[in-house]
Design an enzyme around this catalytic site. Structure first.
Site, PDB file in Angstrom:
ATOM      1  N   TYR A  17       0.835  -1.201   0.000  1.00  0.00           N
ATOM      2  CA  TYR A  17       0.000   0.000   0.000  1.00  0.00           C
ATOM      3  C   TYR A  17       0.871   1.252   0.000  1.00  0.00           C
ATOM      4  O   TYR A  17       0.650   2.179  -0.792  1.00  0.00           O
ATOM      5  CB  TYR A  17      -0.925  -0.017   1.216  1.00  0.00           C
ATOM      6  N   GLU A  39     -11.805   4.984   4.322  1.00  0.00           N
ATOM      7  CA  GLU A  39     -11.315   5.882   5.383  1.00  0.00           C
ATOM      8  C   GLU A  39     -12.380   6.060   6.458  1.00  0.00           C
ATOM      9  O   GLU A  39     -12.067   6.130   7.644  1.00  0.00           O
ATOM     10  CB  GLU A  39     -10.899   7.238   4.799  1.00  0.00           C
ATOM     11  N   TRP A  47      -5.447   1.206  10.352  1.00  0.00           N
ATOM     12  CA  TRP A  47      -5.605   1.145   8.909  1.00  0.00           C
ATOM     13  C   TRP A  47      -5.359  -0.265   8.386  1.00  0.00           C
ATOM     14  O   TRP A  47      -6.015  -0.706   7.452  1.00  0.00           O
ATOM     15  CB  TRP A  47      -4.675   2.150   8.226  1.00  0.00           C
TER      16      TRP A  47
END
Length: 197
Positions: A17, A39, A47
């Site tokens: 990522y 998000e 995350w």
């Protein structure tokens, strides 16, 4: 070995990522909708938790097609809440459907969500020059303005911190540390930039 931002762990999903997506300017509406939903889902979680569920989210949320998600019924929401592949939080799931509907309204008004979103940074990424993680803000005046406008339009889970994370993820800001090998690479992806020192 390439130096990366300090938040990147050895987890392969995190590395991929960071190395391939984070901070890269995004102008595709479907990709922007995906990051908006992810998000929001991340609120209160790490995350990496959401990143590991990303494939399941794509399946559950119709490939992040906002027009399809906007048509999700209460029965579909209930089905999603039984899906262990996603974050099974009713408020977050319902907000995703709501946000799809608001997303379509923004597209109708501005031609694209991309055009709407990027106007908050004048159409070009804000290039920062942070040398330490402690220098990176959780939110800024720009994310405050974006959050306020999204809330006014009826979006949910779009607080300023979430909006700044969205800005970082979609390359509206380059918050790679200057020591990170991606800092210069990301800067070279767009010919025009703003600078903030």
């Amino acid at each position: 070995m390439a130096e990366r931002c300090a938040w990147v762990t050895a987890d392969p999903d995190y590395v991929a990522y960071h190395d391939e997506q984070w901070g890269v300017p995004v102008h595709d509406d479907r990709a922007l909708f995906e990051m908006l939903i992810l998000e929001g889902a991340q609120a209160g979680l790490s995350w990496i938790t959401v990143l590991r569920k990303r494939a399941a989210y794509r399946e559950a949320f119709a490939g992040f097609d906002p027009a399809r998600v906007a048509r999700f019924t209460p029965a579909r929401v209930e089905k999603l809440l039984a899906d262990p592949g996603i974050v099974r939080n009713r408020l977050k799931v319902e907000s995703a459907v709501n946000n799809a509907r608001r997303f379509l309204e923004v597209q109708r008004e501005h031609g694209s969500f991309d055009a709407y979103l990027w106007r908050f940074v004048g159409g070009a990424p804000v290039v920062n020059a942070f040398r330490a993680p402690a220098e990176i803000p959780a939110k800024t005046a720009v994310s405050d303005a974006l959050s306020k406008d999204l809330v006014r339009r009826g979006f949910k889970f779009v607080g300023s911190t979430i909006c700044y994370a969205l800005m970082q993820a979609t390359g509206m800001v380059n918050d790679h540390l200057v020591s990170c090998f991606r800092y210069r690479q990301v800067n070279q992806m767009t010919p025009t930039k703003q600078s903030r020192r």
